[in-house]
Design an enzyme around this catalytic site. Structure first.
Site, PDB file in Angstrom:
ATOM      1  N   ASP A  30       1.545  -1.541   0.043  1.00 35.01           N
ATOM      2  CA  ASP A  30       0.383   0.506   0.019  1.00 35.01           C
ATOM      3  C   ASP A  30       0.932   1.453   0.330  1.00 35.01           C
ATOM      4  O   ASP A  30       2.034   1.066   0.692  1.00 35.01           O
ATOM      5  CB  ASP A  30      -0.689   0.208   1.148  1.00 35.01           C
ATOM      6  CG  ASP A  30      -1.972   0.816   0.917  1.00 35.01           C
ATOM      7  OD1 ASP A  30      -2.484   1.434   0.001  1.00 35.01           O
ATOM      8  OD2 ASP A  30      -2.029   1.454   1.888  1.00 35.01           O
ATOM      9  N   GLY A  31       0.500   1.972  -0.277  1.00 36.05           N
ATOM     10  CA  GLY A  31       1.192   4.150  -0.191  1.00 36.05           C
ATOM     11  C   GLY A  31       1.541   4.387  -2.180  1.00 36.05           C
ATOM     12  O   GLY A  31       2.681   5.183  -1.773  1.00 36.05           O
ATOM     13  N   GLY A  33      -0.172   5.556  -4.503  1.00 34.08           N
ATOM     14  CA  GLY A  33      -0.477   6.914  -4.321  1.00 34.08           C
ATOM     15  C   GLY A  33       0.254   8.075  -3.563  1.00 34.08           C
ATOM     16  O   GLY A  33       0.861   8.939  -4.115  1.00 34.08           O
ATOM     17  N   SER A  75      -7.611  -5.358  -5.350  1.00 34.70           N
ATOM     18  CA  SER A  75      -8.762  -6.030  -4.415  1.00 34.70           C
ATOM     19  C   SER A  75     -10.079  -5.372  -5.445  1.00 34.70           C
ATOM     20  O   SER A  75     -10.036  -4.552  -6.054  1.00 34.70           O
ATOM     21  CB  SER A  75      -9.545  -4.595  -3.429  1.00 34.70           C
ATOM     22  OG  SER A  75      -9.512  -3.962  -2.846  1.00 34.70           O
ATOM     23  N   THR A  76     -11.348  -6.672  -4.980  1.00 34.16           N
ATOM     24  CA  THR A  76     -12.162  -6.162  -6.071  1.00 34.16           C
ATOM     25  C   THR A  76     -13.410  -4.431  -5.292  1.00 34.16           C
ATOM     26  O   THR A  76     -13.634  -4.545  -6.720  1.00 34.16           O
ATOM     27  CB  THR A  76     -13.017  -7.279  -5.479  1.00 34.16           C
ATOM     28  OG1 THR A  76     -13.389  -6.662  -4.275  1.00 34.16           O
ATOM     29  CG2 THR A  76     -13.240  -8.607  -5.505  1.00 34.16           C
ATOM     30  N   ASN A  78     -10.725  -2.129  -5.221  1.00 33.94           N
ATOM     31  CA  ASN A  78     -10.472  -1.049  -6.093  1.00 33.94           C
ATOM     32  C   ASN A  78     -10.744  -0.920  -7.659  1.00 33.94           C
ATOM     33  O   ASN A  78     -10.172   0.102  -7.936  1.00 33.94           O
ATOM     34  CB  ASN A  78      -8.563  -1.657  -6.500  1.00 33.94           C
ATOM     35  CG  ASN A  78      -8.133  -1.740  -5.319  1.00 33.94           C
ATOM     36  OD1 ASN A  78      -6.776  -2.277  -4.856  1.00 33.94           O
ATOM     37  ND2 ASN A  78      -7.945  -0.414  -4.354  1.00 33.94           N
ATOM     38  N   SER A 206      -8.454  -4.253   4.770  1.00 33.75           N
ATOM     39  CA  SER A 206      -8.812  -4.600   3.671  1.00 33.75           C
ATOM     40  C   SER A 206      -9.232  -5.606   2.806  1.00 33.75           C
ATOM     41  O   SER A 206      -8.961  -5.354   2.372  1.00 33.75           O
ATOM     42  CB  SER A 206      -7.782  -3.610   2.947  1.00 33.75           C
ATOM     43  OG  SER A 206      -7.324  -2.197   3.565  1.00 33.75           O
TER      44      SER A 206
HETATM   45  C1  IPE Z   1      -5.456  -2.663  -0.602  1.00 34.19           C
HETATM   46  O1  IPE Z   1      -4.492  -1.445  -0.745  1.00 34.19           O
HETATM   47  C2  IPE Z   1      -5.063  -3.502  -1.637  1.00 34.19           C
HETATM   48  C3  IPE Z   1      -3.930  -3.433  -2.195  1.00 34.19           C
HETATM   49  C4  IPE Z   1      -2.719  -3.159  -1.136  1.00 34.19           C
HETATM   50  C5  IPE Z   1      -4.499  -4.307  -3.251  1.00 34.19           C
HETATM   51  P1  IPE Z   1      -6.432  -0.794   0.231  1.00 34.19           P
HETATM   52  O2  IPE Z   1      -5.419   1.120  -0.676  1.00 34.19           O
HETATM   53  O3  IPE Z   1      -6.773  -0.778  -1.659  1.00 34.19           O
HETATM   54  O4  IPE Z   1      -7.496  -0.487   0.816  1.00 34.19           O
HETATM   55  P2  IPE Z   1      -7.781   0.797   1.691  1.00 34.19           P
HETATM   56  O5  IPE Z   1      -8.528   1.532   0.715  1.00 34.19           O
HETATM   57  O6  IPE Z   1      -6.779   1.932   2.006  1.00 34.19           O
HETATM   58  O7  IPE Z   1      -8.156  -0.110   3.021  1.00 34.19           O
HETATM   59  C1  IPE Z   2      -1.774   0.496  -2.733  1.00 37.30           C
HETATM   60  O1  IPE Z   2      -0.940   2.247  -3.602  1.00 37.30           O
HETATM   61  C2  IPE Z   2      -1.892  -0.072  -4.972  1.00 37.30           C
HETATM   62  C3  IPE Z   2      -3.400  -0.156  -5.471  1.00 37.30           C
HETATM   63  C4  IPE Z   2      -4.433  -1.233  -3.895  1.00 37.30           C
HETATM   64  C5  IPE Z   2      -3.449  -0.812  -6.403  1.00 37.30           C
HETATM   65  P1  IPE Z   2      -2.079   2.068  -3.648  1.00 37.30           P
HETATM   66  O2  IPE Z   2      -2.484   2.967  -4.712  1.00 37.30           O
HETATM   67  O3  IPE Z   2      -3.192   2.187  -2.588  1.00 37.30           O
HETATM   68  O4  IPE Z   2      -1.857   3.951  -2.756  1.00 37.30           O
HETATM   69  P2  IPE Z   2      -2.545   5.040  -1.604  1.00 37.30           P
HETATM   70  O5  IPE Z   2      -2.871   3.997  -0.626  1.00 37.30           O
HETATM   71  O6  IPE Z   2      -3.587   5.704  -2.017  1.00 37.30           O
HETATM   72  O7  IPE Z   2      -1.051   5.531  -1.096  1.00 37.30           O
HETATM   73 MG    MG Z   3      -3.909   2.835  -0.469  1.00 39.10          MG
END
Ligand code: IPE
Ligand code: IPE
Ligand code: MG
Length: 250
Positions: A30-31, A33, A75-76, A78, A206
């Site tokens: 995660d992270g 973005g 994830s579903t 996403n 998540s």
């Molecule tokens: C969990 O991250 C899913 C993946 C890392 C693929 P998310 O960014 O989707 O989770 P939430 O929305 O913070 O719970």
């Molecule tokens: C994880 O990073 C990748 C996926 C969920 C596909 P994020 O895209 O969730 O990054 P943040 O949480 O927005 O920083």
């Molecule tokens: Mg995330």
């Protein structure tokens, strides 16, 4: 590339090897973005750098003898993201699979996938199936991509199969055990994760591996996934080695 850097990287600190590596590590990557936002870059650049981090962590896990590495890639939930980001993520998946195949083969890594894969964009699914097939005789580490994955959906899918067994007279409800459910999980081929790592500081699952994480050791780091590297993996494993796993005993 894993094969190249394996020969070039120095041996990891001995403390990592004093105890056996976890057999199964699961990671919520995660992270991406936030990593990009902090640098004024588009989110997709964060995902691209996240793919590099996956390459490095896969290499390190392979090197220290992890048997199975399961990573949460999509994830579903996403699908709720903007269509352009979703499409970039699946494009990146295709690119990753094509670029990493030689490395997977050179390192004897078997690629697997869990999730409702039939709902993937057709070209991504084809690329995935091709890579799974091409690595199917590899006998080293399993790299499991959780894509269009949901822990609840996995349980629903497993329960549907159990219901079929009951309906066709192969299972009596009163004989139903945990093992009868477990054998229908997507993850039936692997032991439950010993260690779950989540990057970017969020203290939640998540919807990841809800059944399998019952007794898994949790490790959350504030680092965003694209910054998570070899040393961070070692630190997570060292932390794991300091845990006392009691499984409800004393
Ligand atoms: C969990 O991250 C899913 C993946 C890392 C693929 P998310 O960014 O989707 O989770 P939430 O929305 O913070 O719970
Ligand atoms: C994880 O990073 C990748 C996926 C969920 C596909 P994020 O895209 O969730 O990054 P943040 O949480 O927005 O920083
Ligand atoms: Mg995330």
């Amino acid at each position: 590339m894993i094969a190249q850097s394996t020969s070039l990287t120095p041996l990891p600190p001995p403390s990592v090897f004093n105890l056996p590596a976890p057999k199964h590590i699961a990671i919520i990557m995660d992270g991406n973005g936030r990593w990009a936002k902090q640098r004024g870059l588009p989110r997709v650049t964060g995902h691209e750098n996240g793919a590099q981090a996956l390459r490095s962590v896969t290499e390190t896990c392979c090197e220290i003898g992890v048997g199975c590495l399961t990573v949460y890639a999509f994830s579903t939930e996403n699908w709720k993201r903007p269509a352009a980001e979703v499409s970039a993520l699946f494009g990146l998946l295709e690119h990753f699979l094509a670029a990493e195949l030689p490395t997977l083969l050179a390192n004897n890594i078997r690629l697997r996938a869990i999730g409702r894969l039939q709902e993937l964009p057709p070209t991504a699914l084809q690329a995935l199936e091709r890579t799974i097939e091409r690595t199917s005789t590899n006998t080293g580490m399993n790299l499991v991509l959780a894509i269009n994955y949901s822990g609840r959906a996995e349980l629903v899918d497993a329960v549907r199969l159990v219901c079929e067994e009951v309906a066709n007279g192969h299972l009596r409800p009163e004989d139903f055990t945990q093992e009868d459910l477990q054998k229908h999980l997507y993850t039936k081929d692997w032991p439950d994760p010993d260690l779950l790592i989540r990057t970017s500081g969020e203290m939640r699952l998540s919807n990841f591996l809800l059944w399998q994480l019952s007794y898994t050791e949790l490790y959350v780091t504030p680092k965003c996934w694209p910054d998570f590297g070899r040393e961070d993996l070692f630190e997570a494993v060292r932390d794991f080695h300091r845990r006392q796993r009691r499984f409800g005993g004393v």
